[in-house]
Structure formats: C-alpha cells, structure tokens
Design a protein around this motif. Structure first.
Motif, mmCIF file in Angstrom:
data_model
loop_
_atom_site.group_PDB
_atom_site.id
_atom_site.type_symbol
_atom_site.label_atom_id
_atom_site.label_comp_id
_atom_site.label_asym_id
_atom_site.label_seq_id
_atom_site.Cartn_x
_atom_site.Cartn_y
_atom_site.Cartn_z
ATOM 1 N N ILE A 152 35.585 43.869 48.181
ATOM 2 C CA ILE A 152 34.609 44.761 47.531
ATOM 3 C C ILE A 152 33.355 44.917 48.371
ATOM 4 N N TYR B 215 31.399 45.904 36.450
ATOM 5 C CA TYR B 215 32.420 45.805 37.502
ATOM 6 C C TYR B 215 32.211 46.939 38.508
ATOM 7 N N GLU C 45 41.530 48.238 41.297
ATOM 8 C CA GLU C 45 42.517 47.197 41.042
ATOM 9 C C GLU C 45 43.808 47.433 41.823
ATOM 10 N N SER D 181 33.951 42.098 41.250
ATOM 11 C CA SER D 181 35.286 42.409 40.729
ATOM 12 C C SER D 181 36.099 41.216 40.230
#
Ligand SMILES: [Zn+2]
Length: 547
Positions: free
Chosen positions: A319, A196, A55, A238
């Motif tokens: 990602i 995730y 994050e 994500s």
C-alpha cells in the motif's frame, strides 16, 4: 443443512453471550474500523469498487515493492478537537504517540521482548517511520498539530463534523502529503477507527479517542501505551483484524484470498480482550501455539501487544509503495527552507462535484510559490488507483504567477469518483504538489475517450492571438465552427469545410484572456474542446501558422 444452520445459530448465540457477558465489553469499543468499513461498503458503491480492487492486488506482481528495504517517512498531522481543557491534550502526549509508533513499527518496543519463542522469527521491522509534520500544506512552519475548540461534546463514528472545519471539526490536510490523525472524544466509548485505502480524501485518516492516545496525559489504562494508534494505522495500511472479522468462522480471513501467500498469522475465532498467557487456544487454533493474541491487530490491552508479522508488513508495504506512494514524495517532515523552485497545485478546477460526461478534461491551476521562474512541469494524474496519465509543459511561469492547464482527457466510470493530481520531478517544497478532487459522474454516455475528436492547438494559447483547429475525420465535412465563452455566449460562428488533415487558423484578436469552448458541428457529429487563451501584452496578432 438444517442441523448445520442451527449449529451455526447456536455458535453465534453462544459467542454473543460470551462477548456480551464480558465485564468490559460494554465499557469500551476498542476499534470501530469494521463498522465504518461495512457502512461505507453499503452506502458508497465507488468505495466498494476501490476497496475490492485493492484486495485483488496480486502479491506476485507486487512482490518487489513488498520486499523493498527502504525506510519510508510518513509526515503526520494531529487535529485536536476539544470541548474541555482535558481533551486539549498536550504536545508532550502527542510526541509520546509518535515515539510509540516509531518503536512499534521498528519492533524496538519493550513488549516485543516477550514474543513467545515460536514466533520471535516473525518479528518484522516495517521500515515505516513517523514524523510530526514540520511544514503545513502552504509550506509554512508547523508543529504538526492543529487545535480546534468545538461545541461538540462527543463525536459519533459517522459524524461528518469530525472531518470538516465548517461543521466544528477540522478539514484533512492533503492525504497524499500527510497522515491525518483526528483526536477527540468519541461516542460509545470507542477508542478509534481508521479509513481503509480506497476511502474518499476528506475522511482518509484515523480517529483516536483522547483517552487512548500516547502514553501520558489523558491516556487511560489499559489503553495508555499508544497502541490504539499503532493498530489503527495498520488498518489505514489495509491490515484486517487478526481474526478476520469473519464472525467465528475459522477461515483465516485476515488476508484476502489473492494474498494468502502472505498469511503468516494463525486462524483465530474472535478478538482477544485483556492480557493472556501463552499459549492461548481457541476453537480455530486448538493446539499449541494457539492464537497470536499479542499481534497489534488484535484487541489485547496495550501493554500486551507486541508485533506485526512479515506478511502484515508486506501488505502494508504494497500500500505504501502503491496507493499511498504519494506520501513518499512529501516534504511535510522537513523544516521549511528557502526554496527557489516551488511549483504548487493551487486548485482543481475540473472535475468538481458533478460531471455530466464520463470522458473528462481535468483542469488545474498551478502557482509559482518560489523565486525562480518555472520553465517546465510534469503533471501526473488519474483516477484513484494510480496516476495513469501525464502531461508535460514547457514555458515561463514567473514567481508569484498562476496559470492553468486543461489536461488530456480521461475516461471514468459512473458514480462517486476521486481524481488525483501530482506534480512530479524535483521540487524542494513538495507538500503542495498533490491534490485530489471528489466528484460524481451522472451520465452513462461517452465513456470512450479514444473516439475521434477535433484538436485545437496550441492550448493554452499564449503569446499569440490565433489558434489552429484540426479535424481527425477521414472525410470532408461542411461544419459549423463556434467559439463559446464560459457563460454560453457564442462569440464566433462560421460555416467552413473541414478537410482531413487540414489545420485551420482562427483569429482571436478581438478575444479577451479566458477559457473558451470550441465547438464543431457536422451532419452526424458535434465535438467540443476547451482551450485557454492567454495572449499576453505583446502577443502576435492574427491567425497563427498552423503547420
Ligand atoms: Zn481495528
């Protein structure tokens, strides 16, 4: 203070009342990803660290990958877990799900024609495409579907059985080569959930109810347009729910604070159920155009879901071009073909399960699955977050043979960790070029791998019957040099003076092939290094020339 506290309580109460009184809420749980995520955050400190670090990825640094325009192909395997024949869904139903994904991720879906005019400019082709796997982890032909008959009548979200062949589910295929989709009957009338990025390898995929997969067969209205899978894969890349899972606070938390530059979705208070008519307003978006209820990351019925925004696509690309970039090297979407050159990671020998030292020497076994002799290998490895280290080998590995490598050491943190390995370079069968190992580090000491260590070379010892030992200390030391086998027997022991820069040859003529520990003990230190001894039939006898 007091009034705002009670105000909040009242709002949460009213919100709960609205949600609980919704006629359909008790019947289905559209997505349990945030429940899965909260559980993992509480129960797995390493997951928390990995997730937080994802994050914190700064969009400015990764902008190039986010904006890359290449098409990425993701090989997908569906693990069908069935207790009844209805749950053993047809191949046609699975293919219809792949079709949905390719339409949805390309915005070629019919529903995207209904995106309100104000947002048509935000319809974005992700350039991510999905193909049923055509070769399995062994390089053999597959239809990209495994089928497992099970006694389990329904799986709960935290049921480890789902992800384990031994417990009545199915083991994941290597996550660096495939997207794993488990299809089963889920408890609590849940439609699905996703792991995730940052999740541990055995559970890293998505889970979908057999009633919400694809657009025919057992797929049941209103979840029979395949969009549960579209939504869950968004999480796997994500993406957060469009309302940010922030319980009615209008904070716009569907993007992390480090990536607010990407945030092109309106603030939204809570999930949207059923289909709405544009514009739909709520307490966070009180004026036209209101909330983006037709976004794939909302809970709207399948037929009313329409698109991802450029910000969401960019986050997914960060990602897929970063943490999940091993997928780009997978050949899982290609039919098996004659492959002369095929190196495979056969197994991870270290680390496994428990490590007593924070400074690790990874060890893997490589097999030559092809017909050609392998003369060179580039092995990249690292702790999940990136392949920070690499190792280059040249030699001769004949067809069908295996060899193992002790790789240069790498420092790790305490707790649950994941190490990943990937063979780089050209290899026509790359599904077997990836492996990962979960393990736990239970020692706080020795995290610094850069401290002075003895070196032993060559390692592996091959074609000769001697090894060289070199101290990196800057003073002469009378030291006890020992060679110990894997069951702890001391096979060699001698006191010798180790001078700075001296390389001392040790005779291994009487040793058998195997893995050994070389240990050197001085007044103030004890150092060890593992080495592999493979002298071969015609190995040169005696101490080797160490210069
Ligand atoms: Zn969700």
């Amino acid at each position: 203070m007091k009034s705002s506290y009670y105000g909040k309580v009242l709002r949460v109460f009213l919100f709960s009342l609205i949600i609980l009184s919704h006629p359909l809420f008790s019947q289905e749980h559209r997505c349990l990803t945030s429940e899965w995520h909260s559980h993992k955050l509480k129960s797995d400190a390493a997951y928390k660290t990995r997730f937080e670090s994802i994050e914190s990825i700064n969009i400015f640094q990764d902008k190039e990958s986010a904006l890359a325009d290449t098409t990425l192909i993701i090989p997908v395997v569906f693990h069908i877990l069935y207790n009844t024949s209805e749950q053993n869904i047809s191949e046609e139903q699975i293919v219809s799900q792949i079709d949905v994904l390719n339409e949805d991720y390309a915005v070629n879906n019919a529903s995207s024609m209904d995106v309100p005019a104000v947002w048509t400019g935000l319809k974005k082709d992700s350039k991510i495409r999905f193909v049923l796997a055509k070769r399995d982890p062994n390089g053999n032909f597959t239809k990209g579907i495994t089928r497992t008959s099970t006694n389990i009548t329904e799986y709960t979200i935290f049921d480890p059985a789902l992800f384990s062949t031994a417990l009545g589910g199915h083991d994941a295929w290597p996550r660096g080569s495939y997207l794993n989709v488990w299809v089963c009957k889920l408890g609590s009338n849940a439609l699905g959930f996703a792991a995730y990025p940052g999740s541990s390898a055995p559970t890293d995929g998505i889970v979908i109810s057999y009633k919400a997969l694809g657009r025919n067969g057992s797929a049941a209205s209103p979840y029979n347009a395949g969009r549960t899978c579209t939504h869950e894969i968004g999480h796997w890349f994500s993406l957060n729910h469009i309302w940010g899972d922030d319980n009615d606070n209008c904070l716009g938390k569907d993007f992390p604070v480090t990536q607010t530059e990407l945030d092109d979705t309106p603030n939204q208070a809570a999930p949207t159920f059923r289909c709405k008519k544009f514009p739909e307003l709520d307490e966070c978006s009180t004026v036209d155009p209101g909330i983006m209820y037709m976004n794939y990351m909302d809970y709207t019925d399948d037929r009313c879901m329409m698109f991802f925004t450029p910000g969401q696509v960019a986050k997914m690309r960060i990602i897929v071009d970063g943490l999940r970039d091993s997928l780009k090297l997978s050949s899982g979407h290609l039919l098996p073909a004659y492959t002369g050159y095929d190196a495979a990671i056969d197994s991870v020998l270290n680390p496994v399960r428990l490590a007593g030292d924070r400074c690790l020497q990874p060890e893997i076994r490589i097999k030559n699955n092809g017909a050609d002799t392998i003369k060179e290998l580039q092995i990249a490895y690292g702790l999940y977050q990136g392949l920070q280290k690499s190792f280059h080998w040249t030699g001769n590995l004949a067809s069908g043979d295996t060899t193992h490598f002790i790789l240069p050491e790498i420092g790790t943190n305490m707790g649950n960790q994941v190490m990943e390995f990937r063979l780089m370079g050209t290899d026509s069968n790359s599904v077997n070029n990836y492996a990962s190992a979960g393990f736990k580090v239970n020692s706080a000491v020795n995290e610094n791998c850069s401290t002075c260590k003895i070196s032993a070379y060559p390692n592996p010892v091959s074609g000769q019957r001697g090894i060289c030992v070199k101290s990196c200390r800057n003073q002469s030391q009378l030291s006890l040099v020992r060679i110990i086998n894997t069951i702890g027997q001391v096979l060699f022991e001698e006191k010798m003076n180790l001078n700075p820069g001296d390389a001392i040859p040790l005779d291994l003529t009487s040793f058998q092939s195997g893995v050994y520990l070389l240990n050197i003990e001085g007044d103030l230190f004890s150092e060890s290094v593992r080495f592999i001894y493979l002298p071969g039939e015609n190995g040169v006898n005696g101490p080797t020339n160490c210069n």
